[in-house]
Design a protein around this motif. Structure first.
Motif: not given
Length: 173
Positions: A130-150
């Motif tokens: 959807d609009k969430v990008l997840t880093c595969p290493k430590h599972q930080w999640k980012f909103n791709v609409d604004n880049g904020e870490c959620i």
């Protein structure tokens, strides 16, 4: 202050701390040249072996700002992609050995570095749901609409300066 933290981690030879504070120093506006200059100014205290140790780690991190071919050079505009090749939503493009995410919303474009701000892990497009990008290493999640870490982390994706000219999107690097 961020430079002092980097120097402290080099002196203690704390790899995890060096990785963390190096990224923080860059995020706070220090250039690769300034970080390297700070280490070299401290040669009498650190010694060359600790500086070489730190530079080996920095090169392993594959941070574009520390590309040996770019150190000391001014950033340049790179033609990335024709606007009609950017689909609505999120796409990933590569340029000069790097990758970025472009979020297109109508005529608005946002460009983010594909590397997680936590430990500079390259995030693949398959990590997007959807609009969430997840880093595969430590599972930080980012909103791709604004880049904020959620979720998990506290730092946003790094924005990449961009411009549109003659129906092409250019990025500054």
């Amino acid at each position: 202050r961020a430079l002092l933290s980097v120097i402290t981690k080099v002196d203690a030879q704390t790899e995890a701390g060096l990785r963390q504070y190096l990224v923080r120093a860059l995020r706070e506006g220090n250039s690769a040249d300034e970080i390297l200059d700070a280490m070299l100014v401290c040669v009498p205290t650190l010694g060359m072996s600790k500086i070489i140790w730190a530079i080996d780690i920095i090169l392993q991190m594959d941070i574009p700002d520390f590309d040996p071919e770019l150190i000391g050079k001014e950033k340049q505009w790179h033609k990335l992609v024709a606007l009609d090749e950017i689909k609505e939503g999120v796409s990933r493009f590569e340029y000069d050995g790097r990758a970025c995410f472009i979020n297109r919303n109508g005529g608005d474009y946002q460009v983010f570095d594909s590397r997680c701000p936590h430990q500079v892990t390259n995030i693949p497009l398959l990590s997007l749901e959807d609009k969430v990008l997840t880093c595969p290493k430590h599972q930080w999640k980012f909103n791709v609409d604004n880049g904020e870490c959620i979720e998990k982390g506290s730092r946003p994706l790094n924005s990449i300066e961009h411009k549109i000219e003659n129906n092409f999107l250019y990025v500054l690097s």
